[in-house]
Write an enzyme that holds these catalytic residues in place. Structure first.
Site, PDB file in Angstrom:
ATOM      1  N   ARG A 166       0.860  -1.182   0.000  1.00 44.99           N
ATOM      2  CA  ARG A 166       0.000   0.000   0.000  1.00 44.99           C
ATOM      3  C   ARG A 166       0.902   1.239   0.000  1.00 44.99           C
ATOM      4  NH1 ARG A 166       1.677   1.798   4.079  1.00 44.99           N
ATOM      5  NH2 ARG A 166       0.506   3.710   3.781  1.00 44.99           N
ATOM      6  N   GLY A 167       0.247   2.406  -0.123  1.00 45.93           N
ATOM      7  CA  GLY A 167       1.031   3.635  -0.257  1.00 45.93           C
ATOM      8  C   GLY A 167       1.271   3.869  -1.747  1.00 45.93           C
ATOM      9  N   GLN A 201      -3.094   3.134   9.824  1.00 41.51           N
ATOM     10  CA  GLN A 201      -1.737   3.060   9.255  1.00 41.51           C
ATOM     11  C   GLN A 201      -0.727   3.820  10.113  1.00 41.51           C
ATOM     12  OE1 GLN A 201      -4.523   3.624   7.509  1.00 41.51           O
ATOM     13  NE2 GLN A 201      -4.355   2.997   5.380  1.00 41.51           N
ATOM     14  N   ASP A 206      -1.566  10.838  -2.562  1.00 40.43           N
ATOM     15  CA  ASP A 206      -1.955   9.784  -3.495  1.00 40.43           C
ATOM     16  C   ASP A 206      -2.212  10.337  -4.886  1.00 40.43           C
ATOM     17  OD1 ASP A 206      -2.802   8.717  -0.660  1.00 40.43           O
ATOM     18  OD2 ASP A 206      -2.446   7.022  -2.009  1.00 40.43           O
ATOM     19  N   ASN A 209      -5.072  12.675  -0.172  1.00 39.95           N
ATOM     20  CA  ASN A 209      -4.279  11.823   0.722  1.00 39.95           C
ATOM     21  C   ASN A 209      -5.266  11.149   1.675  1.00 39.95           C
ATOM     22  OD1 ASN A 209      -1.658  10.852   1.616  1.00 39.95           O
ATOM     23  ND2 ASN A 209      -1.984  12.037   3.472  1.00 39.95           N
TER      24      ASN A 209
HETATM   25  O1  MRU Z   1      -4.675   3.533   1.784  1.00 40.14           O
HETATM   26  P1  MRU Z   1      -3.179   3.668   1.866  1.00 40.14           P
HETATM   27  O2  MRU Z   1      -2.610   3.135   3.127  1.00 40.14           O
HETATM   28  O3  MRU Z   1      -2.505   3.112   0.625  1.00 40.14           O
HETATM   29  O4  MRU Z   1      -2.937   5.237   1.850  1.00 40.14           O
HETATM   30  C1  MRU Z   1      -1.638   5.723   1.909  1.00 40.14           C
HETATM   31  C2  MRU Z   1      -1.542   7.205   1.983  1.00 40.14           C
HETATM   32  O5  MRU Z   1      -2.527   7.899   2.036  1.00 40.14           O
HETATM   33  C3  MRU Z   1      -0.170   7.792   1.903  1.00 40.14           C
HETATM   34  O6  MRU Z   1      -0.104   9.007   2.605  1.00 40.14           O
HETATM   35  C4  MRU Z   1       0.181   8.069   0.437  1.00 40.14           C
HETATM   36  O7  MRU Z   1      -0.119   6.954  -0.354  1.00 40.14           O
HETATM   37  C5  MRU Z   1       1.608   8.428   0.267  1.00 40.14           C
HETATM   38  S1  MRU Z   1       2.698   7.044   0.463  1.00 40.14           S
HETATM   39  C6  MRU Z   1       4.169   7.542  -0.244  1.00 40.14           C
END
Ligand code: MRU
Length: 373
Positions: free
Chosen positions: A53-54, A203, A244, A254
């Site tokens: 994820r991320g 997270q 994101d 985000n």
């Molecule tokens: O749903 P997730 O855990 O994938 O969301 C992640 C985020 O919102 C992070 O802040 C974003 O992806 C940046 S990671 C470099």
């Protein structure tokens, strides 16, 4: 000295040179387990279920997913099908589309017999580039942290707040939002991180706390709802979050809850920065609130919570009255006007169409157009 946990890679090519090893992020921080991906279906599933994820990491995983797909069938049709399968795994982070388009453009002109080797080497290059790019974000962000530290009483740490996990496991090695923090820590600057828990998937509590702890960065976990209170009492010097999807004018999607932090930061004159890589910019969009697709996730993530019991067994418990209806938007959009600056691999700029275009050498997005240019 980094502990072994602190250097565990979120993704790497296996020694067989074919399969891909990922850290299963759904099990952290309670279990550190490596999972092997051998097929397109497994790569797509890993992204969909958030084992990876991320924004950065799902882009790189998708690139390797293309390589795994082409091993089974290097035809044009298989390339298109793999692109489509991976693209629909998660809707908000545009790095996914960016990486998939890049792979397709690189591979389509090649004869099918040459595609597998080319796919692995392009995906591996993306992985290596991500490390360098994030390090560069760290260097640019470090200059901001150094400047802010000058306003702190001697010996007092700079208090950075972050949300979700835009850390080294959401990317390869440095993270985006955490890169300036890790660089500052490496340089011996006093730094303390407020980690907001990031309901509903936590997270912050599960992942950011784990990785900061692994690298010895002082941090304190707070409930998401505490952010405004801490800012009101002068306990936060700067907020840094990841992204994101960033629109051409600097609106930022985000993790849900980012927008509320930006509002509180504006009210209390706390600088609010967003750190991201070029692959997070969606140049086809201006208005993020109208244009960015927001992932709708299972209500169960809101009504239930997962952790370990006293015996270390993984358990899920219900928080709500049985059958309580819930809604679960995965992301929100922070308008550019609430953002102090954007920290990228190319430097720091204002959140505006002109500044972003200048940084990335692009034409400035037209004003007054609808959500899509
Ligand atoms: O749903 P997730 O855990 O994938 O969301 C992640 C985020 O919102 C992070 O802040 C974003 O992806 C940046 S990671 C470099």
């Amino acid at each position: 000295m980094r502990s072994p946990v602190a250097s565990q890679k979120s993704l790497r090519l296996a020694p067989d040179g074919v399969s891909v090893l990922i850290l299963d992020q759904t099990l952290l921080p309670h279990e550190v387990r490596t999972v092997r991906l051998r097929t397109l279906a497994q790569a797509a599933r890993a992204i969909r279920t958030m084992q990876v994820r991320g924004s950065n990491l799902i882009g790189v995983t998708a690139a390797f997913g293309i390589a795994l797909a082409l091993r089974a069938d290097p035809s044009d049709a298989a390339l298109e099908a793999a692109h489509a399968t991976l693209l629909e795994t998660r809707p908000t982070a545009v790095n996914l589309r960016w990486a998939l388009d890049l792979m397709r453009e690189h591979l389509r002109p090649l004869p099918p017999g040459h595609r597998v080797a080319a796919a692995y080497s392009r995906a591996a290059a993306l992985l290596d580039e991500d490390v360098a790019i994030n390090r560069s974000i760290g260097d640019h962000g470090l200059a901001i942290l150094r400047r802010l530290l000058r306003d702190r009483p001697a010996g007092q740490p700079l208090r950075v707040m972050t949300h979700c996990n835009a850390g080294r496991i959401a990317t390869l090695d440095w993270g985006t939002a955490t890169a300036p923090v890790y660089r500052a820590h490496e340089e011996g600057l006093p730094i303390h991180v407020w980690v907001s828990e990031t309901r509903p998937r936590n997270q912050g509590a599960a992942l950011t706390a784990w990785e900061l702890g692994g690298r010895g960065v002082p941090h304190t976990l707070v409930a998401d709802n505490a952010a405004g209170h801490l800012m009101q009492h002068g306990l936060v010097d700067v907020v840094i979050v990841g992204a994101d999807r960033v629109t051409a004018r600097g609106d930022v999607a985000n993790k849900i809850g980012t927008y509320l932090k930006a509002l509180a930061a504006r009210e209390h004159a706390v600088p609010f920065y967003v750190a991201f890589v070029g692959g997070s910019v969606d140049w086809t969009l201006r208005d993020g609130v109208r244009g960015i697709p927001i992932e709708q996730r299972s209500p169960r993530e809101v009504t239930h919570i997962t952790g370990v019991d006293a015996d270390g067994r993984r358990v899920e418990v219900r928080l709500t009255p049985e059958g309580t209806p819930a809604r679960n938007d995965g992301f929100d959009v922070t308008p550019a006007r609430l953002i102090t600056g954007l920290i990228t691999e190319r430097g720091v700029c204002r959140a505006s169409a002109a500044a972003l275009a200048r940084l990335y050498g692009r034409p400035v997005a037209a004003r007054g157009s609808g959500p899509r240019l």
